[in-house]
Design an enzyme around this catalytic site. Sequence first.
Site, PDB file in Angstrom:
ATOM      1  N   ASP A 174      -1.423  -0.910  -3.837  1.00  0.00           N
ATOM      2  CA  ASP A 174      -2.627  -0.888  -3.172  1.00  0.00           C
ATOM      3  C   ASP A 174      -3.117   0.629  -2.533  1.00  0.00           C
ATOM      4  OD1 ASP A 174      -5.213  -1.988  -2.612  1.00  0.00           O
ATOM      5  OD2 ASP A 174      -4.839  -2.188  -0.491  1.00  0.00           O
TER       6      ASP A 174
ATOM      7  N   THR B  33      -5.035  -6.391   8.160  1.00  0.00           N
ATOM      8  CA  THR B  33      -4.797  -6.336   9.641  1.00  0.00           C
ATOM      9  C   THR B  33      -4.826  -7.648  10.206  1.00  0.00           C
ATOM     10  OG1 THR B  33      -6.231  -4.139   9.686  1.00  0.00           O
ATOM     11  CG2 THR B  33      -5.928  -5.525  11.669  1.00  0.00           C
TER      12      THR B  33
ATOM     13  N   GLU C  37     -12.252   2.235  -6.260  1.00  0.00           N
ATOM     14  CA  GLU C  37     -13.078   2.286  -5.414  1.00  0.00           C
ATOM     15  C   GLU C  37     -14.326   3.232  -5.663  1.00  0.00           C
ATOM     16  OE1 GLU C  37     -13.318   3.326  -0.335  1.00  0.00           O
ATOM     17  OE2 GLU C  37     -11.403   2.078  -1.179  1.00  0.00           O
TER      18      GLU C  37
ATOM     19  N   GLY D 154     -11.042  -4.502   3.554  1.00  0.00           N
ATOM     20  CA  GLY D 154     -11.515  -4.772   5.119  1.00  0.00           C
ATOM     21  C   GLY D 154     -11.865  -6.095   5.607  1.00  0.00           C
TER      22      GLY D 154
ATOM     23  N   HIS E 192     -11.856  -1.064   7.081  1.00  0.00           N
ATOM     24  CA  HIS E 192     -10.607  -1.153   7.172  1.00  0.00           C
ATOM     25  C   HIS E 192      -9.913  -1.434   8.753  1.00  0.00           C
ATOM     26  CE1 HIS E 192     -10.510   0.536   3.118  1.00  0.00           C
ATOM     27  NE2 HIS E 192      -9.567  -0.518   2.833  1.00  0.00           N
TER      28      HIS E 192
ATOM     29  N   VAL F  21      -6.804  -8.612   2.372  1.00  0.00           N
ATOM     30  CA  VAL F  21      -6.732  -8.959   3.931  1.00  0.00           C
ATOM     31  C   VAL F  21      -5.234  -8.156   4.572  1.00  0.00           C
ATOM     32  CG1 VAL F  21      -6.134 -10.590   5.588  1.00  0.00           C
ATOM     33  CG2 VAL F  21      -7.756 -11.136   3.770  1.00  0.00           C
TER      34      VAL F  21
ATOM     35  N   SER G  92       0.853  -1.331   0.000  1.00  0.00           N
ATOM     36  CA  SER G  92      -0.023   0.151   0.115  1.00  0.00           C
ATOM     37  C   SER G  92       0.716   1.263  -0.110  1.00  0.00           C
ATOM     38  CB  SER G  92      -1.008   0.066   1.091  1.00  0.00           C
ATOM     39  OG  SER G  92      -0.177   0.397   2.266  1.00  0.00           O
TER      40      SER G  92
END
Length: 282
Positions: free
Chosen positions: A84, A236, A136, A212, A183, A234, A50
Amino acid sequence: MPLVTTGELVADAREKGRGVAAFNVITLEHAEAIAAGAEQAGRDAVLQISENAVKFHGGHLAPIAAAAAAVAGASSARLSLHLDHVESVELMRAAHPAGFSSVMFDASKLGYGENVEATADAVRWGRERGIWIEAELGRVGGKAGEAPLDAHAPGVRTDPAEATAYVRDTGVDALAVAVGSSHAMTERTAALDHELIAALRDAVPVPLVLHGSSGVPDEEIRRAVASGMVKINVGTALNTAFSGAVRGFLDSDSTAVDPRKYIAPGRDAMAATVAGFLGLLG
Protein backbone atom coordinates in the site's frame (compact mmCIF):
# COMPACT_ATOMS: atom_id res chain seq x y z
CA MET A 1 -6.08 -21.24 3.35
CA PRO A 2 -3.73 -20.22 0.51
CA LEU A 3 -3.57 -16.53 -0.31
CA VAL A 4 -6.15 -15.32 -2.81
CA THR A 5 -5.64 -12.26 -5.00
CA THR A 6 -6.82 -8.79 -4.07
CA GLY A 7 -8.36 -8.48 -7.52
CA GLU A 8 -10.49 -11.55 -6.84
CA LEU A 9 -11.70 -10.27 -3.47
CA VAL A 10 -12.55 -6.84 -4.86
CA ALA A 11 -14.32 -8.28 -7.91
CA ASP A 12 -16.39 -10.63 -5.72
CA ALA A 13 -17.39 -7.79 -3.39
CA ARG A 14 -18.29 -5.50 -6.29
CA GLU A 15 -20.40 -8.17 -7.97
CA LYS A 16 -22.33 -8.74 -4.74
CA GLY A 17 -22.83 -5.02 -4.07
CA ARG A 18 -20.78 -5.05 -0.90
CA GLY A 19 -17.40 -3.81 0.27
CA VAL A 20 -14.16 -5.56 1.19
CA ALA A 21 -11.97 -4.13 3.91
CA ALA A 22 -8.19 -3.75 3.69
CA PHE A 23 -6.40 -3.49 7.03
CA ASN A 24 -2.88 -2.17 7.62
CA VAL A 25 -0.29 -4.62 8.91
CA ILE A 26 2.55 -3.15 10.97
CA THR A 27 3.49 -6.07 13.21
CA LEU A 28 2.89 -9.81 13.26
CA GLU A 29 0.14 -9.18 15.80
CA HIS A 30 -1.68 -6.92 13.33
CA ALA A 31 -1.75 -9.75 10.79
CA GLU A 32 -2.93 -12.25 13.40
CA ALA A 33 -5.68 -9.88 14.54
CA ILE A 34 -6.89 -9.25 10.99
CA ALA A 35 -7.09 -12.97 10.31
CA ALA A 36 -8.90 -13.60 13.60
CA GLY A 37 -11.36 -10.76 13.00
CA ALA A 38 -12.10 -11.99 9.47
CA GLU A 39 -12.72 -15.50 10.80
CA GLN A 40 -15.05 -14.13 13.50
CA ALA A 41 -17.01 -12.13 10.93
CA GLY A 42 -16.97 -14.86 8.29
CA ARG A 43 -15.73 -12.35 5.71
CA ASP A 44 -12.84 -11.79 3.33
CA ALA A 45 -10.15 -9.21 4.06
CA VAL A 46 -6.99 -7.70 2.62
CA LEU A 47 -3.73 -7.64 4.58
CA GLN A 48 -1.94 -4.52 3.42
CA ILE A 49 1.60 -3.42 4.20
CA SER A 50 2.46 0.21 3.51
CA GLU A 51 5.73 1.75 2.45
CA ASN A 52 5.84 3.42 5.88
CA ALA A 53 5.52 0.01 7.56
CA VAL A 54 8.40 -1.29 5.45
CA LYS A 55 10.50 1.70 6.57
CA PHE A 56 9.60 0.83 10.18
CA HIS A 57 11.08 -2.62 9.56
CA GLY A 58 14.37 -1.17 8.43
CA GLY A 59 13.42 -1.02 4.78
CA HIS A 60 13.14 -4.83 4.57
CA LEU A 61 9.91 -6.00 2.91
CA ALA A 62 10.48 -9.75 2.86
CA PRO A 63 10.26 -10.57 6.61
CA ILE A 64 6.96 -8.80 7.34
CA ALA A 65 5.51 -9.98 4.01
CA ALA A 66 6.46 -13.58 4.76
CA ALA A 67 4.94 -13.32 8.24
CA ALA A 68 1.66 -11.91 6.91
CA ALA A 69 1.50 -14.56 4.20
CA ALA A 70 2.12 -17.31 6.76
CA VAL A 71 -0.68 -15.98 8.96
CA ALA A 72 -3.03 -15.93 5.96
CA GLY A 73 -2.02 -19.46 5.04
CA ALA A 74 -2.95 -20.71 8.50
CA SER A 75 -6.33 -18.91 8.49
CA SER A 76 -9.71 -20.24 7.40
CA ALA A 77 -10.61 -16.80 5.99
CA ARG A 78 -9.98 -15.71 2.42
CA LEU A 79 -7.15 -13.18 2.68
CA SER A 80 -4.95 -11.37 0.19
CA LEU A 81 -1.64 -9.52 0.44
CA HIS A 82 -1.46 -5.91 -0.80
CA LEU A 83 1.43 -3.41 -0.86
CA ASP A 84 0.00 0.00 0.00
CA HIS A 85 0.92 3.65 -0.68
CA VAL A 86 4.10 2.84 -2.55
CA GLU A 87 6.00 5.82 -3.92
CA SER A 88 9.28 3.96 -4.47
CA VAL A 89 9.49 2.18 -7.83
CA GLU A 90 12.15 -0.11 -6.35
CA LEU A 91 9.79 -1.18 -3.56
CA MET A 92 6.95 -1.68 -6.03
CA ARG A 93 9.13 -4.03 -8.04
CA ALA A 94 9.87 -6.04 -4.88
CA ALA A 95 6.14 -6.84 -4.53
CA HIS A 96 6.08 -9.71 -7.02
CA PRO A 97 8.89 -11.85 -5.55
CA ALA A 98 7.53 -11.16 -2.04
CA GLY A 99 4.17 -12.74 -2.88
CA PHE A 100 1.93 -9.69 -3.24
CA SER A 101 -0.94 -9.83 -5.73
CA SER A 102 -1.57 -6.08 -5.73
CA VAL A 103 0.10 -2.71 -5.24
CA MET A 104 -1.27 0.76 -4.56
CA PHE A 105 1.20 2.90 -6.53
CA ASP A 106 0.95 6.42 -5.14
CA ALA A 107 1.98 9.20 -7.53
CA SER A 108 -0.62 11.59 -6.12
CA LYS A 109 2.00 14.11 -4.99
CA LEU A 110 3.07 14.64 -8.60
CA GLY A 111 1.41 16.98 -11.07
CA TYR A 112 -1.42 15.43 -13.06
CA GLY A 113 0.64 14.70 -16.19
CA GLU A 114 3.53 13.20 -14.23
CA ASN A 115 1.07 11.17 -12.16
CA VAL A 116 -0.49 9.71 -15.30
CA GLU A 117 2.88 8.87 -16.83
CA ALA A 118 4.31 7.25 -13.68
CA THR A 119 1.12 5.31 -12.97
CA ALA A 120 0.81 4.07 -16.54
CA ASP A 121 4.36 2.74 -16.26
CA ALA A 122 3.41 0.98 -13.01
CA VAL A 123 0.36 -0.54 -14.67
CA ARG A 124 2.46 -1.86 -17.57
CA TRP A 125 4.87 -3.39 -15.08
CA GLY A 126 1.97 -4.94 -13.18
CA ARG A 127 0.28 -6.37 -16.27
CA GLU A 128 3.45 -8.25 -17.17
CA ARG A 129 3.45 -9.95 -13.76
CA GLY A 130 -0.25 -10.33 -13.00
CA ILE A 131 -0.13 -7.61 -10.34
CA TRP A 132 -3.34 -5.62 -9.78
CA ILE A 133 -2.60 -1.88 -9.55
CA GLU A 134 -4.50 0.71 -7.50
CA ALA A 135 -3.75 4.43 -7.76
CA GLU A 136 -4.99 7.66 -6.20
CA LEU A 137 -6.49 10.77 -7.78
CA GLY A 138 -7.32 13.75 -5.60
CA ARG A 139 -5.69 14.34 -2.25
CA VAL A 140 -6.49 12.17 0.77
CA GLY A 141 -4.31 13.95 3.32
CA GLY A 142 -3.27 13.11 6.85
CA LYS A 143 -0.33 10.75 6.28
CA ALA A 144 2.73 11.10 8.50
CA GLY A 145 5.10 13.81 7.31
CA GLU A 146 2.50 15.62 5.22
CA ALA A 147 1.22 19.11 5.90
CA PRO A 148 -2.33 19.23 7.32
CA LEU A 149 -4.96 19.12 4.59
CA ASP A 150 -8.63 20.07 4.84
CA ALA A 151 -10.59 17.26 3.19
CA HIS A 152 -13.25 19.82 2.26
CA ALA A 153 -10.93 22.43 0.73
CA PRO A 154 -11.46 23.44 -2.91
CA GLY A 155 -9.48 21.31 -5.34
CA VAL A 156 -8.89 18.46 -2.91
CA ARG A 157 -11.72 16.16 -3.96
CA THR A 158 -11.59 13.94 -7.02
CA ASP A 159 -13.24 15.36 -10.14
CA PRO A 160 -15.33 12.76 -12.06
CA ALA A 161 -14.34 14.04 -15.51
CA GLU A 162 -10.65 13.99 -14.56
CA ALA A 163 -11.10 10.53 -13.05
CA THR A 164 -12.55 9.25 -16.34
CA ALA A 165 -9.51 10.49 -18.27
CA TYR A 166 -7.10 9.26 -15.60
CA VAL A 167 -8.43 5.70 -15.60
CA ARG A 168 -8.49 5.65 -19.41
CA ASP A 169 -4.93 6.94 -19.74
CA THR A 170 -3.33 4.85 -16.97
CA GLY A 171 -5.29 1.60 -17.19
CA VAL A 172 -5.43 1.20 -13.40
CA ASP A 173 -7.43 -1.65 -11.88
CA ALA A 174 -8.87 0.44 -9.01
CA LEU A 175 -9.01 4.10 -8.08
CA ALA A 176 -8.63 5.63 -4.62
CA VAL A 177 -10.62 8.86 -4.53
CA ALA A 178 -10.84 11.89 -2.26
CA VAL A 179 -14.44 12.26 -1.08
CA GLY A 180 -14.11 13.73 2.43
CA SER A 181 -12.03 11.27 4.45
CA SER A 182 -8.49 11.74 5.75
CA HIS A 183 -5.71 9.43 6.89
CA ALA A 184 -4.72 9.02 10.55
CA MET A 185 -8.00 10.26 12.08
CA THR A 186 -8.47 9.05 15.66
CA GLU A 187 -12.05 10.32 15.91
CA ARG A 188 -14.78 9.05 13.59
CA THR A 189 -16.17 12.38 12.47
CA ALA A 190 -15.54 12.48 8.70
CA ALA A 191 -18.50 13.41 6.52
CA LEU A 192 -18.36 11.90 3.04
CA ASP A 193 -19.74 13.36 -0.19
CA HIS A 194 -22.07 10.55 -1.24
CA GLU A 195 -23.27 12.34 -4.37
CA LEU A 196 -19.65 12.57 -5.50
CA ILE A 197 -19.09 8.88 -4.74
CA ALA A 198 -22.08 7.99 -6.92
CA ALA A 199 -20.88 10.30 -9.70
CA LEU A 200 -17.42 8.73 -9.61
CA ARG A 201 -18.94 5.24 -9.63
CA ASP A 202 -20.83 6.15 -12.79
CA ALA A 203 -17.83 7.89 -14.37
CA VAL A 204 -15.19 5.16 -14.12
CA PRO A 205 -15.33 1.45 -14.94
CA VAL A 206 -13.03 0.33 -12.12
CA PRO A 207 -13.73 -0.24 -8.39
CA LEU A 208 -13.45 2.77 -6.07
CA VAL A 209 -11.30 2.74 -2.94
CA LEU A 210 -11.90 4.72 0.26
CA HIS A 211 -8.72 5.63 2.14
CA GLY A 212 -8.83 7.00 5.68
CA SER A 213 -11.85 4.93 6.70
CA SER A 214 -10.82 4.84 10.38
CA GLY A 215 -12.24 8.35 10.72
CA VAL A 216 -15.54 7.56 9.01
CA PRO A 217 -18.63 6.77 11.17
CA ASP A 218 -20.40 3.43 10.72
CA GLU A 219 -23.42 4.80 8.88
CA GLU A 220 -21.21 6.85 6.55
CA ILE A 221 -19.30 3.68 5.64
CA ARG A 222 -22.54 1.81 4.97
CA ARG A 223 -23.75 4.65 2.74
CA ALA A 224 -20.40 4.85 0.97
CA VAL A 225 -20.58 1.17 0.03
CA ALA A 226 -24.19 1.60 -1.11
CA SER A 227 -23.09 4.60 -3.20
CA GLY A 228 -20.31 2.67 -4.93
CA MET A 229 -17.22 2.30 -2.75
CA VAL A 230 -15.76 -1.21 -2.85
CA LYS A 231 -12.35 -1.41 -1.13
CA ILE A 232 -12.40 0.18 2.33
CA ASN A 233 -8.97 0.90 3.87
CA VAL A 234 -8.58 0.84 7.65
CA GLY A 235 -5.38 1.46 9.61
CA THR A 236 -5.47 3.93 12.47
CA ALA A 237 -8.52 2.29 14.08
CA LEU A 238 -6.47 -0.86 14.70
CA ASN A 239 -3.63 1.12 16.26
CA THR A 240 -6.09 3.02 18.45
CA ALA A 241 -7.63 -0.24 19.70
CA PHE A 242 -4.24 -1.85 20.28
CA SER A 243 -2.76 1.14 22.12
CA GLY A 244 -5.85 1.58 24.29
CA ALA A 245 -5.85 -2.05 25.39
CA VAL A 246 -2.11 -2.09 26.11
CA ARG A 247 -2.29 1.20 27.99
CA GLY A 248 -5.20 -0.07 30.06
CA PHE A 249 -3.35 -3.25 31.00
CA LEU A 250 -0.18 -1.42 32.00
CA ASP A 251 -2.15 1.15 33.98
CA SER A 252 -3.72 -1.71 35.95
CA ASP A 253 -0.44 -3.57 36.49
CA SER A 254 2.61 -1.35 36.73
CA THR A 255 4.86 -4.35 37.50
CA ALA A 256 4.18 -6.22 34.24
CA VAL A 257 7.30 -6.90 32.17
CA ASP A 258 6.29 -9.87 29.99
CA PRO A 259 5.11 -8.30 26.70
CA ARG A 260 2.87 -11.28 25.99
CA LYS A 261 0.69 -10.23 28.92
CA TYR A 262 -0.19 -6.84 27.43
CA ILE A 263 0.23 -7.51 23.71
CA ALA A 264 -2.43 -10.25 23.85
CA PRO A 265 -5.27 -7.89 24.90
CA GLY A 266 -4.03 -5.41 22.31
CA ARG A 267 -4.23 -8.07 19.61
CA ASP A 268 -7.70 -9.10 20.79
CA ALA A 269 -8.87 -5.47 20.65
CA MET A 270 -7.64 -5.19 17.07
CA ALA A 271 -9.43 -8.41 16.12
CA ALA A 272 -12.69 -7.07 17.52
CA THR A 273 -12.19 -3.84 15.59
CA VAL A 274 -11.60 -5.79 12.38
CA ALA A 275 -14.78 -7.83 12.89
CA GLY A 276 -16.71 -4.63 13.58
CA PHE A 277 -15.64 -2.97 10.36
CA LEU A 278 -16.29 -6.11 8.33
CA GLY A 279 -19.84 -6.18 9.66
CA LEU A 280 -20.53 -2.79 8.04
CA LEU A 281 -19.78 -3.80 4.48
CA GLY A 282 -23.01 -5.37 3.33
